[in-house]
Scaffold this active site. Structure first.
Site, PDB file in Angstrom:
ATOM      1  N   GLU A 105      -3.514  -8.995   2.839  1.00 56.26           N
ATOM      2  CA  GLU A 105      -3.262  -9.453   4.208  1.00 56.26           C
ATOM      3  C   GLU A 105      -4.429  -9.200   5.155  1.00 56.26           C
ATOM      4  O   GLU A 105      -4.443  -9.713   6.283  1.00 56.26           O
ATOM      5  CB  GLU A 105      -1.999  -8.789   4.769  1.00 56.26           C
ATOM      6  CG  GLU A 105      -2.165  -7.366   5.294  1.00 56.26           C
ATOM      7  CD  GLU A 105      -2.190  -6.302   4.212  1.00 56.26           C
ATOM      8  OE1 GLU A 105      -2.295  -5.117   4.563  1.00 56.26           O
ATOM      9  OE2 GLU A 105      -2.105  -6.653   3.010  1.00 56.26           O
ATOM     10  N   HIS A 111      -4.734  -4.833  -0.259  1.00 56.11           N
ATOM     11  CA  HIS A 111      -4.521  -5.470   1.043  1.00 56.11           C
ATOM     12  C   HIS A 111      -4.933  -6.930   1.087  1.00 56.11           C
ATOM     13  O   HIS A 111      -5.923  -7.292   1.735  1.00 56.11           O
ATOM     14  CB  HIS A 111      -5.257  -4.688   2.117  1.00 56.11           C
ATOM     15  CG  HIS A 111      -4.687  -3.344   2.394  1.00 56.11           C
ATOM     16  ND1 HIS A 111      -3.532  -3.159   3.117  1.00 56.11           N
ATOM     17  CD2 HIS A 111      -5.090  -2.111   2.021  1.00 56.11           C
ATOM     18  CE1 HIS A 111      -3.257  -1.868   3.194  1.00 56.11           C
ATOM     19  NE2 HIS A 111      -4.186  -1.213   2.538  1.00 56.11           N
ATOM     20  N   CYS A 133       0.839  -1.197   0.000  1.00 55.69           N
ATOM     21  CA  CYS A 133       0.000   0.000   0.000  1.00 55.69           C
ATOM     22  C   CYS A 133       0.881   1.257   0.000  1.00 55.69           C
ATOM     23  O   CYS A 133       1.664   1.461  -0.900  1.00 55.69           O
ATOM     24  CB  CYS A 133      -0.994  -0.024   1.152  1.00 55.69           C
ATOM     25  SG  CYS A 133      -2.408   1.083   0.876  1.00 55.69           S
TER      26      CYS A 133
END
Length: 305
Positions: A237, A235, A142
């Site tokens: 994760e 994202h 990011c």
């Protein structure tokens, strides 16, 4: 093989309960093996949540991983207990003489600031230059990925008219890439950002290749082989409930925010969101770890040479 974590780190118990193989530092020391040494430069305010998210993905491989938690030297977090930071994190200036097989540089909620106005920008520039001599492969996530693309290539970040927020469909643009082994042609990734890097400006940089992209939210994953790096702007994760936490926080604070796109069933915030990206998250980070294992020098002192 498991990921090696201190037994007192909150992520140790969380991942153990989830069935991720976790090994204490004492147990790892008894094995005659060279683990992959992966650093996590954690710039996010919720340190414990973030370190657990990345440990979950990095630890889900057959290889032994030695995860090292790193922080900026002078920047003091206000949202994580100092006892936790003192116990588990080392400042960059204390580790810069060491070698790492891999390094993750996380995002940070400072997108509205020009890079040069970030209080720790000078040290982060030092970190990014240091990766070229002391890290075999770096993964910028990011804001961290945008910072690397800007630092190494001058690619600008641009403010969006509205926050890109939700689960957006992405396309596999490079099926032959070793980082995308096992990837579907089309899949969902959580997105939460106010900025973008424009595809035309990325394409103008020799050596940058876009691996994943979206018609709705643009470039997602870039490969930068000249700097042994990947940059992802979204994202994988995230936990199942991370976007919900962000949405609930903004609603509670009175911040103008739309319901995350394509996240809740029927776009109804009263319903429980479904995780539709977990398998691709494990694929991407597993492929990254595998590429490191296949290409990093066995003698860690040769990393970066």
């Amino acid at each position: 093989m498991p990921i090696t974590l201190p037994e007192t780190l909150p992520a140790y118990d969380v991942l153990n309960r989830e069935g991720v193989m976790v090994m204490s530092e004492d147990e790892a020391a008894r094995q005659d093996i060279r683990p992959l040494r992966i650093g996590l430069l954690n710039l996010m305010p919720k340190k414990i949540q973030t370190e657990t998210q990345f440990a979950r993905l990095i630890g889900a491989t057959p290889l032994q991983i030695d995860l090292q938690l790193i922080r900026m030297t002078e920047h003091q977090t206000k949202t994580t207990a100092s006892e936790h930071m003192d116990a588990f994190y080392r400042p960059f200036q204390a580790v810069k003489g060491e070698k790492f097989d891999g390094l993750v540089i996380t995002g940070a909620p400072i997108e509205h600031l020009p890079f040069e106005e970030v209080t720790y920008w000078d040290e982060l520039r030092e970190v990014m230059d240091w990766t070229q001599t002391n890290v075999h492969s770096t993964f910028g996530v990011c804001w961290g990925g945008m910072a690397m693309a800007y630092h190494f290539h001058g690619v600008a970040k641009h403010m969006l008219g509205a926050k890109a927020f939700g689960c957006f469909r992405h396309r596999n643009l490079a099926p032959a890439s070793p980082y995308l082994r096992g990837f579907s042609d089309d899949f969902v990734i959580p997105v939460s950002r106010w900025t973008e890097m424009k595809q035309a400006e990325i394409d103008a940089v020799p050596g940058l290749t876009t691996l994943l992209g979206s018609d709705d939210v643009g470039a997602c994953l870039l490969e930068d082989p000249g700097h042994r790096a990947l940059y992802i702007f979204n994202h994988f994760e995230y936990d199942s409930g991370t976007l919900k936490e962000e949405y609930d926080r903004d609603v509670e604070n009175g911040t103008a925010i739309g319901v995350p796109v394509n996240y809740y069933p029927d776009d109804d915030p009263a319903q429980t969101p479904l995780n539709r990206w977990r398998s691709h998250a494990h694929l991407l980070y597993g492929n990254w770890i595998n590429q490191i294992y296949q290409t990093t020098p066995y003698d860690s002192e040769k990393i970066g040479s």
